[in-house]
Design a protein around this motif. Structure first.
Motif, PDB file in Angstrom:
ATOM      1  N   VAL A  68    -111.804 -22.340  60.717  1.00  0.00           N
ATOM      2  CA  VAL A  68    -112.312 -21.283  59.836  1.00  0.00           C
ATOM      3  C   VAL A  68    -111.278 -20.961  58.759  1.00  0.00           C
ATOM      4  O   VAL A  68    -111.596 -20.859  57.569  1.00  0.00           O
ATOM      5  N   ALA A  72    -111.481 -21.976  54.690  1.00  0.00           N
ATOM      6  CA  ALA A  72    -111.660 -20.759  53.900  1.00  0.00           C
ATOM      7  C   ALA A  72    -110.825 -20.730  52.635  1.00  0.00           C
ATOM      8  O   ALA A  72    -111.033 -19.876  51.767  1.00  0.00           O
ATOM      9  N   GLN A  73    -109.888 -21.662  52.503  1.00  0.00           N
ATOM     10  CA  GLN A  73    -108.978 -21.615  51.361  1.00  0.00           C
ATOM     11  C   GLN A  73    -109.683 -22.017  50.066  1.00  0.00           C
ATOM     12  O   GLN A  73    -110.736 -22.647  50.076  1.00  0.00           O
ATOM     13  N   SER A  74    -109.083 -21.641  48.951  1.00  0.00           N
ATOM     14  CA  SER A  74    -109.658 -21.943  47.643  1.00  0.00           C
ATOM     15  C   SER A  74    -108.612 -22.621  46.760  1.00  0.00           C
ATOM     16  O   SER A  74    -107.552 -22.024  46.513  1.00  0.00           O
ATOM     17  N   ALA A  76    -111.315 -25.281  48.599  1.00  0.00           N
ATOM     18  CA  ALA A  76    -111.481 -25.637  49.997  1.00  0.00           C
ATOM     19  C   ALA A  76    -111.312 -27.147  50.181  1.00  0.00           C
ATOM     20  O   ALA A  76    -111.765 -27.932  49.343  1.00  0.00           O
ATOM     21  N   GLY A 202    -107.595 -15.092  54.644  1.00  0.00           N
ATOM     22  CA  GLY A 202    -107.731 -14.858  56.075  1.00  0.00           C
ATOM     23  C   GLY A 202    -106.430 -14.666  56.830  1.00  0.00           C
ATOM     24  O   GLY A 202    -106.447 -14.478  58.046  1.00  0.00           O
TER      25      GLY A 202
END
Length: 367
Positions: A68, A72-74, A76, A202
């Motif tokens: 997750v 979730a990184q940008s 992705a 996150g």
């Protein structure tokens, strides 16, 4: 009866061999200990957390939760490789098995539950393996206990490991988020990036951080996710154990890999590369494309050469393109090298663009 045209016009079609695909260096490997999931092989690739759920990972499993954070990184990342520690298998043995099973993943990390079991000796053995691995690899190592962290860091720092990045973090699988950013930001055609001062989706900053602990971590070549100036949550400082920035490791690995494949493409597809100056020029031309790619990406840039003397290149000379490819004189080759069909030595001298990660500003006021 109609006679064949080949008696008059004989056309022979020749299809050139396909070039080897260039490694993209954008897939992370997560190793966990979920014994409830039976994977087909040492490494399985997943494109989303939904795909992992379909494979049998429960939503509260450490592997799923790490994924997750990873996705979730940008930007992705596209894929996550997952490996599981087998029965009676050590973390090092699991990593070795995953590397032997697949050469596409680049950065590896363990779930926090696995990382927490590693002794300083275990961590050192894993770092040593990653350092010597024939397939270029990197390890992101998370430690949640500050005393263990600093002791492990100092032990690794003394050995100058360049392929291990350590992260002091109490949150579950924070390295999965960092790995997700590192792999997601390196998509095809992307510009060069650094890990320093980046925000991780996150991940919570470490709450027990003070200036003294931060200084100790950074001076030991470590990394930590912190709040700076109240408004910014960022990674300090994106470096490997030996103090080299992560981007210098990944982009040099990419450059070397693409040069190797570019030369192999020429050797395997051309009928012959003559052992002449023209033949050397073919090799130089092949090397030029990967170098130009790194200039476009922003990893290489024009600058003054401050390294050692290399053939005609001396300290103080300007690399106007950000790189210079040199070859020893083919006419000066020994007969033994000519008989063995060895090319004269080639040198690829590059100037990295570097990165600004801190600024000192003097404000001078006159009334």
């Amino acid at each position: 009866m109609s006679l064949p045209l080949s008696d008059i016009v004989n056309v022979k079609a020749e299809v050139s061999a396909m070039s080897a695909p260039r490694k993209e260096f954008n897939i992370g490997l997560l190793i966990g200990s979920n014994s409830t999931v039976n994977q087909d092989g040492e490494v399985v690739f997943y494109s989303s957390v939904d795909a992992m759920a379909e494979a049998g990972f429960t939503t509260n499993s450490a592997e799923y939760q790490a994924a997750v954070l990873y996705f979730a990184q940008s930007p992705a990342p596209d894929l996550l490789a997952v490996g599981l520690i087998g029965e009676d298998e050590t973390a090092l043995e699991a990593l070795q098995a995953c590397r032997a099973a697949n050469s596409e993943w680049y950065v590896a990390t363990f779930t926090k539950a696995v990382a927490d079991t590693l002794s300083i000796e275990d961590a050192d053995a894993i770092a040593a393996y990653v350092e010597s691995c024939s397939v270029s690899s990197v390890w992101f190592y998370q430690v949640s206990d500050k005393e263990t962290y600093l002791a492990a860091m100092k032990a690794m720092q003394a050995k100058k490991y360049s392929r291990t990045l350590t992260l002091y973090a109490s949150q579950e699988s924070a390295t999965a988020a960092l790995m997700g950013y590192a792999m997601g930001a390196n998509y095809k055609g992307s510009a060069a990036y650094t890990l320093a001062l980046k925000s991780l989706v996150g991940v919570k900053p470490e709450g027990d951080m003070d200036s003294n602990l931060l200084s100790n971590i950074l001076s030991a070549g470590g990394n930590v996710y912190v709040t700076q100036g109240y408004y910014y949550t960022v990674l300090r400082s994106g470096k490997m154990v030996n103090g080299i920035s992560f981007d210098d490791v990944i982009y040099l690995d990419m450059l070397v890999n693409h040069i190797e494949l570019a030369i192999m493409d020429q050797l395997t597809t051309l009928p012959k590369i003559a052992q002449t100056q023209d033949g050397v020029e073919i090799l130089i031309s092949a090397i030029t494309d990967p170098c130009e790619e790194m200039v476009t990406k922003g990893y290489l840039a024009p600058g003054n050469w401050t390294g050692r003397k290399v053939l005609t290149l001396e300290a103080g000379d300007t690399l106007s393109k950000g790189y210079l490819i040199l070859a020893e004189d083919i006419n000066a080759q020994s007969q033994a090298d000519r008989d063995a069909r060895i090319a004269p030595n080639l040198y690829v001298c590059v100037k990295t663009a570097g990165a600004i990660e801190s600024v000192v500003i003097g404000v001078v006021v006159n009334r």
